[in-house]
Scaffold this active site. Structure first.
Site, mmCIF file in Angstrom:
data_model
loop_
_atom_site.group_PDB
_atom_site.id
_atom_site.type_symbol
_atom_site.label_atom_id
_atom_site.label_comp_id
_atom_site.label_asym_id
_atom_site.label_seq_id
_atom_site.Cartn_x
_atom_site.Cartn_y
_atom_site.Cartn_z
ATOM 1 N N ILE A 172 -5.562 3.064 -8.205
ATOM 2 C CA ILE A 172 -5.370 1.913 -7.323
ATOM 3 C C ILE A 172 -5.745 2.432 -5.942
ATOM 4 C CG2 ILE A 172 -3.726 0.267 -6.348
ATOM 5 C CD1 ILE A 172 -2.156 0.372 -8.908
ATOM 6 N N PRO A 173 -6.955 2.141 -5.482
ATOM 7 C CA PRO A 173 -7.581 2.909 -4.396
ATOM 8 C C PRO A 173 -7.111 2.541 -2.985
ATOM 9 C CG PRO A 173 -9.066 1.204 -5.123
ATOM 10 C CD PRO A 173 -7.858 1.106 -6.003
ATOM 11 N N CYS A 174 -5.864 2.862 -2.652
ATOM 12 C CA CYS A 174 -5.393 2.579 -1.298
ATOM 13 C C CYS A 174 -6.122 3.445 -0.270
ATOM 14 C CB CYS A 174 -3.881 2.761 -1.194
ATOM 15 S SG CYS A 174 -3.247 4.294 -1.838
ATOM 16 N N HIS A 175 -6.827 4.493 -0.726
ATOM 17 C CA HIS A 175 -7.627 5.284 0.221
ATOM 18 C C HIS A 175 -8.812 4.482 0.760
ATOM 19 C CE1 HIS A 175 -9.593 5.952 -3.715
ATOM 20 N NE2 HIS A 175 -10.711 6.093 -3.025
ATOM 21 N N HIS A 205 0.842 -1.199 0.000
ATOM 22 C CA HIS A 205 0.000 0.000 0.000
ATOM 23 C C HIS A 205 0.874 1.245 0.000
ATOM 24 C CE1 HIS A 205 -1.559 3.095 2.915
ATOM 25 N NE2 HIS A 205 -2.524 3.136 2.045
#
Length: 348
Positions: free
Chosen positions: A315-318, A306
């Site tokens: 790439i939705p690391c949130h 992450h």
């Protein structure tokens, strides 16, 4: 950072009342009564002095709990190019192969000094260096199409092949007669501040907010890993990234169609693929991702992947939170992460 200097804040408050354009991006005004923050040129009704707090950057205003004003769109417009820069860029776009000199800018009533300062502040290079990179980017495409180095050099405004060769090699690391590997970099603005997108011919390899920590290290890493040089410019992937990210912030896009050019370890790639599968408007956790990868003890490795993600939002690391749903660390800032999650929740 909140500004505590009352005398300076009084000056800024007067600028807010007068909608003084020269203060655009200098301060961000948080309005206590409405919970939004603005830039100096905002057209909304002006608050009383005692109801305004001042911050030096949008990130600090977000961290204090303020939302971007829908009237002036502060994080976006504070960093957009001013009129004199847009006029200079318009001259460049008329013919990307023609060099726009300082004298040409002055003929159009544009200050070369102001243009140079803006490019140094926002791109880290001068306006002339920006133009050289644009011309080299065009030259690379023309050389790949089969044109000779001499024809390309003369067509791009160089008086000699040696001068063209020197500039080309300095920017790309290769002679014009050799294959050049480049990564183009483009800056654009968003609701939450400016972003940088880098792309090869294969796809986007970096997409980050400009205030991300260790960004320079990431630039060095991708150049080393891809054996390529970063030059200012655009290609179809950077243009698609700007379009899709703008649609995401407008609430009209939930899924991205961007082609990505990713380099990472097996566990990183697996973790990124698992992140891509987390639905819009929902969240997951490091442990959940690890279990999906059949590596129940690999939560720390997933967390590291992450942190190594170079493609923000897409790439939705949130969307990764703690097991209890708590909003955990995010390199773009906890306030940004909270905003993104709330944005997706409201649009779902």
């Amino acid at each position: 950072m909140k500004v505590a200097d009352d005398e300076l804040c009084d000056v800024w408050y007067q600028a807010l009342l007068e909608r003084a354009s020269e203060y655009t991006g200098v301060f961000f005004a948080g309005v206590i009564t409405t919970g939004v923050f603005c830039i100096s040129v905002c057209r909304a009704r002006k608050p009383k002095r005692e109801n305004v707090e001042f911050y030096k950057d949008a990130k600090s205003a977000l961290a204090a709990g303020y939302r971007p004003c829908k009237v002036c769109r502060p994080a976006e417009n504070a960093h957009s190019a001013p009129l004199f820069v847009e006029e200079a860029l318009a001259l460049v776009r008329q013919d990307l192969k023609i060099r726009i000199a300082d004298a040409d800018l002055r003929k159009h009533g544009i200050s070369p000094e102001r243009v140079r300062r803006w490019f140094l502040q926002h791109h880290g290079i001068t306006f002339q260096a920006f133009q050289r990179m644009q011309r080299v980017n065009i030259a690379i495409q023309e050389l790949k199409s089969g044109r000779t180095a001499t024809d390309v050099a003369l067509d791009n405004g160089y008086e000699s092949l040696s001068g063209f060769g020197y500039t080309y090699k300095r920017l790309t690391g290769a002679a014009p007669t050799q294959p050049a590997q480049i990564i183009v970099i483009h800056r654009f603005t968003t609701t939450l501040g400016p972003m940088l997108v880098c792309a090869t011919e294969r796809g986007v390899c970096l997409l980050q907010f400009t205030d991300r920590s260790m960004l320079e290290t990431e630039f060095s890493d991708i150049q080393c890993l891809m054996n390529a040089r970063i030059v200012a410019g655009e290609n179809r992937h950077t243009q698609q990234a700007e379009k899709e990210i703008s649609e995401y912030f407008a609430g009209t896009r939930r899924h991205f169609d961007l082609l990505l050019d990713l380099i990472g370890t097996d566990i990183q790639r697996s973790a990124w693929q698992a992140l891509l599968a987390v639905p819009y408007g929902q969240t997951s956790s490091y442990r959940t991702i690890a279990l999906q990868l059949n590596k129940p003890d690999a939560a720390s490795a997933v967390a590291a992947a992450h942190g190594a993600n170079r493609i923000a939002i897409v790439i939705p690391c949130h969307r990764l939170t703690g097991l209890d749903g708590a909003i955990t660390g995010y390199d773009g800032g906890i306030a940004r992460k909270a905003w993104l999650l709330e944005h997706e929740k409201n649009m779902s």
